[in-house]
Design a protein around this motif. Structure first.
Motif, PDB file in Angstrom:
ATOM      1  N   ASP A 182      -0.046   4.653  10.569  1.00 32.47           N
ATOM      2  CA  ASP A 182      -0.977   5.084   9.404  1.00 32.47           C
ATOM      3  C   ASP A 182      -0.817   4.397   8.322  1.00 32.47           C
ATOM      4  OD1 ASP A 182      -2.621   6.483  11.487  1.00 32.47           O
ATOM      5  OD2 ASP A 182      -1.666   8.379  10.783  1.00 32.47           O
ATOM      6  N   TYR A 183       0.453   4.059   8.155  1.00 29.63           N
ATOM      7  CA  TYR A 183       1.046   3.563   6.712  1.00 29.63           C
ATOM      8  C   TYR A 183       0.636   2.048   6.752  1.00 29.63           C
ATOM      9  CZ  TYR A 183       4.168   2.388   2.695  1.00 29.63           C
ATOM     10  OH  TYR A 183       4.624   1.799   1.740  1.00 29.63           O
ATOM     11  N   PRO A 221       7.495   6.853   1.817  1.00 29.99           N
ATOM     12  CA  PRO A 221       8.531   7.729   3.023  1.00 29.99           C
ATOM     13  C   PRO A 221       9.663   6.782   2.954  1.00 29.99           C
ATOM     14  CG  PRO A 221       6.126   6.899   3.667  1.00 29.99           C
ATOM     15  CD  PRO A 221       6.167   6.350   2.375  1.00 29.99           C
ATOM     16  N   THR A 252       3.151   7.493  14.745  1.00 34.77           N
ATOM     17  CA  THR A 252       1.732   7.618  14.387  1.00 34.77           C
ATOM     18  C   THR A 252       1.827   7.399  12.738  1.00 34.77           C
ATOM     19  OG1 THR A 252       1.321   8.762  16.173  1.00 34.77           O
ATOM     20  CG2 THR A 252      -0.225   9.028  14.376  1.00 34.77           C
ATOM     21  N   GLU A 253       2.905   8.005  12.172  1.00 37.95           N
ATOM     22  CA  GLU A 253       2.800   7.946  10.607  1.00 37.95           C
ATOM     23  C   GLU A 253       2.937   6.771  10.028  1.00 37.95           C
ATOM     24  OE1 GLU A 253       4.934  10.930   7.237  1.00 37.95           O
ATOM     25  OE2 GLU A 253       5.976  10.654   9.276  1.00 37.95           O
ATOM     26  N   GLN A 254       4.062   5.920  10.577  1.00 33.42           N
ATOM     27  CA  GLN A 254       4.108   4.476  10.457  1.00 33.42           C
ATOM     28  C   GLN A 254       2.839   3.783  10.644  1.00 33.42           C
ATOM     29  OE1 GLN A 254       7.575   4.377  12.870  1.00 33.42           O
ATOM     30  NE2 GLN A 254       9.140   4.290  11.038  1.00 33.42           N
TER      31      GLN A 254
END
Length: 156
Positions: free
Chosen positions: A72-73, A37, A68-70
């Protein structure tokens, strides 16, 4: 140092956490740039900063810096790093100095000759358990689990 998520936490040995986070940075670095990303390099730098700061700051998995995406990463790179370290075995100080760099300098194991990859992998699993709210209950009030040390977790 405390590892924190949504008001829950445990103690982690900072040397083991440093190895785990630097391995997660390596997992990140081995991905093709087009598969990462656009913000992933900044998140990897946040992990390096955590290692740089050592035991001075808690490792907050729910920091406001990450969406949230970060998060999860970060979680997925830590899980992958734990799997790799579980299969690796012992990480010697020479190997750590060669593979784990912070600002171009070898990561210091604070005088240890080696770190057991199994212990670091257990720490990765504890982080996942913390996120999933599946850590074992602390059997003693005002004590918390301590992960990342030989002999398995203990209470402090």
């Amino acid at each position: 140092m405390p590892v924190v998520f949504q008001g829950r936490w445990f103690w982690a040995y900072d040397v083991s956490l440093g190895i785990l986070l630097l391995e997660a940075v390596l997992v990140h670095g081995e991905m093709e740039p087009g598969q990462r990303p656009p913000w992933a390099d900044r998140v990897a730098e946040d992990l390096r900063t955590q290692v740089r700061n050592g035991s001075s700051n808690a490792f907050a998995l729910d920091t406001d810096k990450w969406n949230t995406e970060q998060r999860d990463y970060v979680r997925s790179t830590i899980v992958a790093a734990g799997r790799r370290l579980r299969g690796h075995g012992i990480v010697t100080s020479a190997e750590a100095a060669q593979h784990y760099l912070v600002d171009g300098e070898p990561y210091f194991l604070r005088g240890h000759e080696q770190v057991d990859g199994e212990v670091v992998a257990d720490l990765a699993e504890a982080i996942e358990s913390l996120i999933q709210d599946q850590l074992p209950a602390e059997p003693v009030t005002d004590r918390h689990w301590f992960f990342g040390v030989a002999g398995g977790p203990r209470l402090l």
